[in-house]
Enzyme design. Structure first.
Site, PDB file in Angstrom:
ATOM      1  N   ASN A 218      11.180  15.077  18.096  1.00 19.44           N
ATOM      2  CA  ASN A 218      12.437  14.451  17.694  1.00 19.44           C
ATOM      3  C   ASN A 218      12.639  13.178  18.495  1.00 19.44           C
ATOM      4  OD1 ASN A 218      15.211  13.795  17.249  1.00 19.44           O
ATOM      5  ND2 ASN A 218      15.589  15.918  16.686  1.00 19.44           N
TER       6      ASN A 218
ATOM      7  N   ASP B  73      11.249  23.864  13.495  1.00 17.16           N
ATOM      8  CA  ASP B  73      12.440  23.318  14.148  1.00 17.16           C
ATOM      9  C   ASP B  73      11.993  22.260  15.149  1.00 17.16           C
ATOM     10  OD1 ASP B  73      14.833  22.771  15.317  1.00 17.16           O
ATOM     11  OD2 ASP B  73      15.352  24.834  15.797  1.00 17.16           O
TER      12      ASP B  73
ATOM     13  N   HIS C 169      22.286  19.620  12.762  1.00 18.87           N
ATOM     14  CA  HIS C 169      20.855  19.755  13.011  1.00 18.87           C
ATOM     15  C   HIS C 169      20.174  20.254  11.743  1.00 18.87           C
ATOM     16  CE1 HIS C 169      17.219  20.189  15.236  1.00 18.87           C
ATOM     17  NE2 HIS C 169      17.181  21.504  15.130  1.00 18.87           N
TER      18      HIS C 169
ATOM     19  N   CYS D 193      15.680  14.954  13.256  1.00 19.78           N
ATOM     20  CA  CYS D 193      15.386  16.307  12.802  1.00 19.78           C
ATOM     21  C   CYS D 193      15.425  16.381  11.279  1.00 19.78           C
ATOM     22  CB  CYS D 193      16.360  17.300  13.415  1.00 19.78           C
ATOM     23  SG  CYS D 193      18.100  16.893  13.156  1.00 19.78           S
TER      24      CYS D 193
END
Length: 1173
Positions: free
Chosen positions: A258, A527, A510, A263
């Protein structure tokens, strides 16, 4: 009230928020604290912080003293281990420590600060504090965060887990307290919802905690006696082995790094990468070995996909974003996944044209539907075929994907006033709808989680429960979604491939993705950098959204089940058609990758491995940096002016520490062509005055040592570098000769020559002199080095130091070097003696003035304040220039006669924008003070040209006032400028001179309006110096005639427009439009009052009939009948402020209304639609 998920602060190019963070689940605002929590008290100080708007991206630690909050807290509680406590994603210990912190904030509405910190409180052995933005963090909501108090002093790599909730206490009734975040009760059952604080994300909370209009409304009960009470429940768990997790080892896949707020892009890129047919097409896009990934999107994407396929660690996306033309600022701006998906696919589609993969985007993602209008009573039908790459499906009002498709193809009736004009058939009743001609192999469904709410005049997130199946059958019910011309032989049965999730609220959050790359039963969560295995429940059911009910851990405490809204939910779905599965989920191996790409990327990998190996072996080597006369000649006067050399730009050798120094000399002989016997090395030394000079030659004993031993002797800092000066003497034939033996009385001096005419300083050589000798003895030699005649008169100066200020003093030519305290390595600058008789005048006539200029010169780029992105001109100035010097130079450059009319504004290095406050007249001493921004020095200033001198302007107060005419519809915005000691009466007189009044004798008044309510009528004699027009709207208006002649039994009341909305099982009143006063008479009924209001607002009968009238006290409406006596409801004659009961005009229609009367803009609901991405 819309509950918002905890969000990170808005980020500037300097700070970022963690891509690995897990978002907390907000709770119901009506939940009480568990009865088993033990409460105790302690006293803490409140600290206030004020800073510019653009500094608010992250908390700042500068604080001052304030009032005292109170700490309440339970003893550490025993909890059962959560079911998933041992999962890789959530390895934390099972001994949470929890406390409640209570913070009463007095004089809240009078706080004139941007943000406030509470005092530090300790939970779980960690220091915490609350950060509040009383007027909102660039939003019309109270902003509130939990902050790690000592983040600035914690060691590198620190992190901690905490679960927390934040609350604003309602003084009237506890059930109206607004609480958001993670209830301590949830620790037991939802271990995976804890949040990680770390270096990149030391604060976390709610940018939009609650509307400011509610907080500051005294009727709501959140401010009593101007005191606001904040509560924070915090539970801390210790982190166990989080950073050692290896995604590749555990799952076979790697994540994406990131860059700050990317994201959303990472989740989309992982989804596209795991569509193998798409990946193969990207690999087959033509690129060459001469392409640069930074300038080529195809090559950058190929590189990214290759690394995702073959790397063992997470992959950076910087090359790709640079190929997009993004800068660092773009990487810290969170965008919309749907928008990025469309833009990226369109760009790739364009890049694929004319190549072997042309049409791939269409083949994968393109479908077609038919828009039709069919008349009911005549034989007429109009159709239009359109293509799509994704489908936008409604979430609100739909329980699942099938319900959304039903709504998508729902038939609309065109009848009545909305009949369809069917060409020659005229206006006809008709049916309007959409049917699908074909669906694509890869079906992308964008779920409309974000909608514009006209009631709130804002975007909101729809967190309703919305289900989606593993298998999606779009042929259901005999193909009701398909048009008659659809190919019925194609089976439209789809398997779910990816679920993109948004966790957060409308102002941020997010993104991550659940993907099953091979369509097997195994799901993976991508993630950012972390990839974990997940089950189907996590990927599907837990992403439906809606509410979740938690089991009661203490049934006797509260019989009602505990529910909370889930703010993590599916945002985009990707389905793959079963009949195309084998084609799309294909094998992709190295033969699909261009050879030049494989070579390039393998080379990059090898270089990366070399760097890793280099770093791992660094402790075995010493870097020796060797400076020579050639380096001094090359650098002095170009790269440097002070001292002798920049060691980072000289020849360096990486030598094993155990190598004898004499062997190193042989390496130098090979590299530089200087035989070993002709080499003499000097050790550099850092002096107390921060200069760096050759100090002494190496002794034979030292040269017999190893490189490592010599480095340790010469460098007390114990770093891996050894810095040397190589002395080489040359004979008349310019060949190296043996260096002369250096005796104790000899000094090695270095010489620089200054030319004031050319403003040039250069290195001319070095000499050995006797310490008891005098400079006058070497004048001819210096003239020879400079190329002057032997008898040229020259002046000598010793360069002593340059930090923190320049020291360069004239050297007495007749005094001995010892007397002048000259030693080895000293620098002497010389120049021709000035000849005044020539009449030549130089800017910097001698060495000291030139060095002073070089030290402090600063090129400043000036921009007009109204055009903050464009350089207008630049000036070369000195950091020591005074305020007057700077504005005089600017005025001279712009051709202004009066420099005092120039006003400057400093630059914010983080936001790349002007700071909010300009520089006051002579408020700074020097140019450097204008340019410094924390630890950075800017080279930008913004300028304005004022109509009056700045000192005069600073004695004036400028107020922005909206003048409302008695009959005209539009408000007139006026900037009133008066001396600070003026009164409100002076303001009103100034306004009278600028506007057209309805009558020459009309009287004016000045009001303070906030969130569509009148908070104050300013007395005529009130001083204007302390009136704040930054947060409050100042409104001037004519006093109506009926208010001037109020009878003894008449009342002057507030009248406000409002709408009503339901949220969290609570009715909320929202004011809008412009408030006004109204005189009501003794015994007057509502029907009479309504007639007067309709005439005053000039509202048509049809519209006015839809309005409801209510008496509102403490925010609760009591609806009125036409026969009600209004004066009985309003007992007091005085108007105190916005907390007074008021007569409310309720508007039930939620759509914006067009203009219908002269005054509609002032009193009705007319708001522009805003689009947020």
């Amino acid at each position: 009230m819309t509950m918002m998920t905890p969000q990170p602060l808005d980020v500037t190019p300097l700070y970022s928020f963690s891509p690995l963070s897990l978002v907390l689940l907000p709770l119901s605002p009506f939940t009480a604290v568990p009865c088993y929590l033990c409460i105790y008290s302690a006293c803490f100080n409140l600290r206030y912080v004020q800073q510019e708007d653009e500094e608010m991206l992250v908390p700042h630690s500068d604080v001052v003293e304030g009032p005292l909050p109170v700490l309440e807290g339970p003893q550490p509680m025993e909890v059962a281990t959560a079911d998933n406590a041992g999962s890789l994603e959530n390895r934390v210990s099972d001994d949470p420590q929890a406390s409640r912190f209570t913070w009463p904030m007095e004089n809240f509405s009078r706080l004139n600060v941007k943000k406030i910190y509470s005092e530090i409180f300790v939970v779980g052995g960690y220091k915490w504090r609350i950060l509040i933005f009383p007027k909102g963090n660039n939003v019309d909501y109270l902003s509130m965060y939990l902050d790690v108090a000592d983040s600035a002093t914690l060691p590198y790599g620190w992190n901690r887990y905490a679960q927390f909730s934040l609350a604003i206490v309602n003084h009237v009734h506890d059930k109206y307290t607004i609480k958001k975040g993670k209830h301590l009760l949830v620790i037991v059952n939802r271990l995976h919802t804890q949040h990680q604080f770390n270096q990149r994300e030391s604060d976390w909370g709610f940018t939009s905690f609650m509307p400011l209009s509610e907080l500051y409304d005294p009727n709501k009960g959140f401010l009593v006696n101007d005191t606001c009470i904040v509560e924070a429940d915090v539970a801390v768990r210790k982190v166990v082995d989080y950073w050692s997790y290896d995604s590749k080892k555990e799952t076979g896949y790697v994540g994406l790094k990131n860059q700050g707020a990317t994201c959303y892009m990472n989740s989309l890129l992982q989804t596209l990468y795991h569509i193998p047919y798409f990946r193969k097409a990207v690999y087959h896009m033509p690129t060459t070995e001469n392409d640069n990934p930074i300038g080529s999107i195809p090559l950058a994407l190929q590189s990214l996909f290759y690394k995702l396929q073959y790397n063992d660690t997470s992959v950076s996306t910087k090359e790709l974003t640079k190929s997009f033309g993004w800068d660092t600022y773009d990487s810290f701006m969170q965008h919309d996944v749907q928008e990025l998906n469309r833009v990226l696919c369109e760009k790739l589609e364009d890049k694929m044209k004319g190549t072997v993969v042309e049409g791939t985007i269409q083949q994968l993602f393109e479908g077609h539907h038919m828009n039709y209008i069919e008349c009911i009573n005549v034989d007429f039908k109009s159709t239009r075929k359109e293509s799509f790459y994704d489908l936008q499906l409604d979430v609100k009002g739909c329980k699942d994907v099938y319900a959304s498709f039903d709504k998508y193809v729902e038939v609309e009736r065109l009848e009545g006033d909305n009949k369809y004009h069917a060409e020659d058939n005229g206006l006809q009743d008709a049916k309007k709808g959409v049917l699908f001609i074909d669906f694509p192999p890869v079906l992308q469904l964008q779920l409309k989680r974000f909608e514009y709410d006209f009631m709130r005049d804002a975007m909101i997130k729809i967190n309703d429960r919305y289900e989606f199946p593993l298998e999606l059958d779009l042929d259901r019910d005999n193909g009701k979604y398909l048009s008659p011309e659809a190919d019925k032989s194609v089976r439209n049965l789809y398997m779910l491939h990816s679920v993109l999730v948004h966790s957060g609220g409308v102002h941020g959050g997010h993104y991550y993705a659940f993907i099953r790359p091979t369509l097997s039963n195994q799901w993976y969560k991508f993630d950012d950098e972390r990839v974990t295995k997940e089950d189907v429940k996590r990927a599907l059911e837990e992403q439906y959204g809606g509410e979740e009910e938690l089991p009661q851990t203490n049934p006797g405490y509260n019989s009602a089940p505990f529910k909370f809204t889930k703010y993590s939910n599916a945002y985009m779905l990707v389905y793959i058609r079963v009949s195309d599965k084998d084609k799309i989920i294909c094998n992709v191996d190295e033969k699909d990758i261009a050879e030049h790409l494989r070579i390039r990327l393998k080379k990059e990998q090898e270089e990366k491995e070399d760097k890793r190996r280099y770093k791992a072996q660094a402790h075995l080597y010493t870097i020796i940096k060797v400076a020579r006369d050639d380096d001094l000649r090359e650098q002095i006067g170009k790269d440097i002016y002070f001292d002798l050399v920049d060691h980072d730009k000289v020849r360096n050798f990486r030598i094993q520490k155990n190598m004898p120094f004499n062997l190193f000399k042989e390496e130098v002989a090979k590299e530089l062509g200087v035989p070993v016997q002709f080499q003499r090395y000097w050790i550099w030394a850092k002096r107390q005055n921060h200069t760096y000079r050759p100090n002494r030659p190496l002794t034979p004993h030292e040269e017999a040592q190893t490189v490592g031993a010599l480095r340790e002797v010469s460098n007390k800092a114990h770093n891996a570098e050894l810095k040397l000066f190589l002395e080489v003497e040359y004979g008349p034939d310019l060949h190296p000769i043996l260096p002369p033996e250096k005796i104790k009385e000899e000094l090695l001096l270095f010489f620089k020559l200054y030319d004031p005419e050319k403003e040039e300083l250069r290195y001319v050589g070095r000499l050995f002199v006797k310490s008891f000798g005098k400079p006058i003895e070497i004048l001819k030699k210096l003239n020879e080095l400079a190329g002057f005649t032997p008898d040229e008169e020259i002046e000598l100066f010793e360069e002593i130091k340059y930090e923190p200020s320049v020291m360069c003093e004239r050297l007495d030519k007749r005094a001995s070097y010892r007397f002048s305290q000259i030693e080895d390595g000293d620098i002497i600058c010389f120049q021709k003696r000035p000849q005044p008789e020539t009449g030549k005048i130089f800017r910097f006539p001698d060495v000291p003035s030139f060095l002073e200029y070089v030290k402090n010169r600063q090129v400043v780029h000036f921009r007009a304040l109204e055009r903050p992105k464009e350089d207008e001109f630049f000036l070369e100035l000195s950091k020591n220039h005074t305020y007057d010097d700077v504005v005089e130079r600017v005025a001279q450059r712009m051709g202004l006669e009066d420099p005092s009319k120039v006003r400057l504004t400093p630059h914010n290095c983080y936001s790349q924008q002007p700071k909010p406050d300009p520089i006051k007249y002579r408020a700074v001493d020097h140019l450097l003070d204008m340019l410094v921004h924390y630890n950075q020095i800017s080279d930008i200033l913004y300028y304005e040209v004022l109509d009056i001198p700045l000192p005069e302007l600073q004695c004036l107060k400028t107020l922005k006032v909206a003048f409302h005419h008695a009959t005209k519809d539009e408000a007139l915005i006026l900037n009133i400028r008066l001396p600070k000691q003026s009164t409100v009466g002076d303001v009103l007189n100034e306004i009278k001179s600028k506007v057209e009044l309805s009558h020459p004798s009309a009287e004016l008044r000045l009001l303070e309006v906030f969130y569509h309510k009148v908070y104050k009528i300013f007395p005529i004699n009130e001083k204007i110096e302390n009136i704040n027009d930054q947060y409050w709207t100042l409104r001037a208006e004519e006093i109506p005639g009926d208010e001037k002649n109020i009878g003894p039994n008449d009342r002057l009341i507030h009248v406000y427009h409002f709408t009503k909305a339901s949220a969290q099982n609570q009715v909320q009143v929202q004011n809008f439009g412009d408030p006004f006063f109204l005189v009501i008479h003794e015994g007057e009924r509502l029907e009479d009052v309504k007639s007067r209001i309709q005439r005053r607002l000039q509202v048509p009968d049809e519209e006015f009939s839809k309005w409801k009238f209510a008496f509102l006290s403490l925010g609760r409406p009591e609806y009125l009948e036409d026969s009600d006596i209004i004066s009985n409801l309003f007992q007091r004659r005085e108007i105190y402020g916005a907390w007074e009961p008021y007569l409310g005009l309720e508007h039930s229609d939620t759509t914006p209304k067009r203009a219908y009367a002269a005054n509609q803009n002032r009193h009705t609901f007319e708001k522009p639609v805003k689009i947020y991405n």
